[in-house]
Design an enzyme around this catalytic site. Structure first.
Site, PDB file in Angstrom:
ATOM      1  N   LEU A  67       0.814  -1.216   0.000  1.00 55.00           N
ATOM      2  CA  LEU A  67       0.000   0.000   0.000  1.00 55.00           C
ATOM      3  C   LEU A  67       0.850   1.270   0.000  1.00 55.00           C
ATOM      4  CD1 LEU A  67      -2.926  -1.032   2.397  1.00 55.00           C
ATOM      5  CD2 LEU A  67      -2.830  -1.103  -0.111  1.00 55.00           C
ATOM      6  N   ASP A 158       9.580  -8.703   3.004  1.00 54.16           N
ATOM      7  CA  ASP A 158       9.308  -8.850   1.575  1.00 54.16           C
ATOM      8  C   ASP A 158       9.921  -7.722   0.758  1.00 54.16           C
ATOM      9  OD1 ASP A 158       7.922 -10.174  -0.674  1.00 54.16           O
ATOM     10  OD2 ASP A 158       6.943  -8.226  -0.792  1.00 54.16           O
ATOM     11  N   ASN A 284       9.680  -9.190  -9.274  1.00 56.78           N
ATOM     12  CA  ASN A 284      10.510  -9.977  -8.359  1.00 56.78           C
ATOM     13  C   ASN A 284       9.602 -10.900  -7.548  1.00 56.78           C
ATOM     14  OD1 ASN A 284      12.116 -10.961  -6.314  1.00 56.78           O
ATOM     15  ND2 ASN A 284      12.993  -9.002  -5.740  1.00 56.78           N
ATOM     16  N   ASP A 311       0.579  -9.723  -4.470  1.00 61.34           N
ATOM     17  CA  ASP A 311       1.828  -8.957  -4.552  1.00 61.34           C
ATOM     18  C   ASP A 311       1.596  -7.657  -5.321  1.00 61.34           C
ATOM     19  OD1 ASP A 311       4.432  -8.190  -4.148  1.00 61.34           O
ATOM     20  OD2 ASP A 311       5.316  -9.665  -5.510  1.00 61.34           O
ATOM     21  N   HIS A 315       3.716   1.374  -8.735  1.00 60.28           N
ATOM     22  CA  HIS A 315       4.882   2.232  -8.936  1.00 60.28           C
ATOM     23  C   HIS A 315       4.470   3.448  -9.762  1.00 60.28           C
ATOM     24  CE1 HIS A 315       7.904  -0.429  -7.244  1.00 60.28           C
ATOM     25  NE2 HIS A 315       7.420  -1.440  -7.960  1.00 60.28           N
TER      26      HIS A 315
END
Length: 453
Positions: A67, A158, A284, A311, A315
């Site tokens: 988030l 993570d 990733n 996941d 961005h």
């Protein structure tokens, strides 16, 4: 356009249950009041929704969401991310710790938790960092985060691997005291320095540094043995290789307390997309071979892999729309997760809707210890008396993905221009219809924190 909603009782008429049957479901006072009954409370107004052709699923639960808040609000906020979650049918998300500052203290996890309550689109469960600053040098204050108002039970670095075996052992031992678990990002850093994509013949052709499967598999092998040694709980994030599946299967056969997740994109996309050099496909762990995709699907179907975790990694355009080698890794996923699962698992015949309810709601809720989430019978039927976290899904429609229409703040979806099946019609969160007729409605309003203690 913003839809309106009501807190009056709602009768979901003729909904298709995950087991293939149909039922009328009454939602009242925030709970599932009746299933397979038309006996709506006649003393109050009842809103009836025609659910013919719609699959009724429990609200989805995501153990793996980014988030970005605090510190990276240009990419996502708790408000925008949970709006996207509601649109995707999620009623609970777990916010990973790689914010700025890192969620490695009670203060930061409580901030994220409070932001989630204030937003009111779904439950937000902060994930605490395993190590201070995700640096892999010393353990964060796991106990303080567990005792905070956020009641953290899931801990993960993570984005970074807890690569030090002693630190990983200590973390696994520590979380046992309060029923927590460690979620590992399996990536041996010395084997992936400078890596850009899956290590294969294709990486050589494209001139991009390879990311070997063994970098993931070696960490998983080590950590399942550590979990066995200290008798603790381990969760493996975003499994991506056929070899990882075999290690997890081996561990489960020996009774080791390990669970695992797969992302939607690893169920559908392969390394062949990297030929475009479009950084939207940089992620990733990296997109793998077609053989890995099929192994992951089979493992999800047979229970070796327990859950689907999005996941969701938003961005900014500046960090994704640039040269491949400097682009950020990650893809958005909350609003496309169930369409991908429908295409990869349901339409291939590998899984029915009861299976979807299991891997996207009931099992992740059980892993996280969420008593008010994922409450369904074995066949996916809602449990009478449970909190009304529900999703009404139209599996018949097909839509071309347009990231510009997504609710998330970022646009880095790998499915742009691709036709995917299904759409969210209604999402009920604690009995409040937060998505109505495919658009955001009104959020749930929690009691003030002081009253909720």
């Amino acid at each position: 356009m913003t839809a309106t909603t009501t807190d009056a009782p709602v009768l979901l008429r003729g909904a298709t249950l995950p087991n293939g049957g149909s039922a009328d479901v009454l939602v009242a006072d925030g709970r599932v009041a009746a299933v397979d009954s038309c006996a709506a409370d006649q003393s109050r107004d009842v809103e009836t929704i025609d659910c013919a052709g719609l699959v009724l699923l429990p609200g989805l639960v995501d153990l793996h969401t980014h988030l970005r808040q605090p510190g990276k609000e240009d990419a996502e906020t708790v408000e925008t991310g949970t709006r996207a979650a509601a649109m995707g049918g999620f009623t609970s998300v777990h916010a990973m710790a790689n914010s700025t500052p890192t969620a490695d203290t009670a203060g930061v996890v409580e901030q994220v938790w409070r932001l989630g309550r204030a937003s009111g689109w779904c439950d937000v469960h902060p994930v605490g960092a395993v190590t201070v600053g995700l640096a892999g040098q010393s353990l964060a204050d796991l106990g303080a985060m567990a005792d905070s108002q956020a009641k953290v039970r899931m801990f993960s670095d993570d984005g970074m691997c807890v690569h030090d075996a002693v630190l990983m052992r200590r973390a696994l031992e520590y979380v046992k005291a309060f029923g927590g678990f460690v979620a590992q990002h399996a990536q041996e850093p010395t084997l992936t320095a400078g890596a850009q994509m899956n290590e294969s013949e294709l990486s050589g052709v494209l001139g991009l540094a390879g990311w070997p499967a063994v970098a993931e598999e070696a960490i998983i092998a080590r950590d399942v043995l550590l979990a066995q040694h200290v008798e603790s709980r381990l969760h493996i994030c975003h499994v991506s290789t056929a070899g990882s599946v075999e290690i997890i299967r081996w561990a489960k056969e020996r009774g080791i307390d390990v669970t695992a997740e797969v992302t939607p994109h690893h169920l559908l996309l392969t390394e062949e997309l990297v030929r475009s050099y479009n950084p939207v496909f940089k992620v990733n762990p990296p997109l793998r071979r077609d053989e890995d995709v099929h192994a992951l699907r089979a493992a999800l179907a047979d229970g070796t892999i327990d859950t689907v975790g999005t996941d969701h990694a938003p961005h900014t355009a500046e960090t994704k729309q640039c040269e491949w080698t400097v682009a950020a890794m990650g893809m958005t996923g909350l609003e496309t997760a169930l369409p991908v699962v429908q295409e990869a698992m349901v339409e291939t015949g590998l899984m029915d809707w009861a299976g979807v309810a299991r891997v996207m709601s009931a099992t992740p809720a059980r892993i996280a210890g969420l008593e008010d989430q994922g409450n369904v019978e074995e066949d996916g039927t809602p449990v009478v008396g449970s909190v009304a976290n529900l999703l009404l899904w139209d599996p018949a429609v097909r839509c071309v993905v347009d990231p510009a229409t997504h609710t998330t703040k970022s646009r880095n979806s790998p499915y742009e221009g691709r036709e995917l099946p299904g759409r969210t019609v209604h999402t009920f969160y604690r009995g409040r219809r937060v998505v109505a007729d495919g658009v955001l409605a009104e959020p749930f309003r929690h009691a003030p924190v002081e009253e909720a203690r």
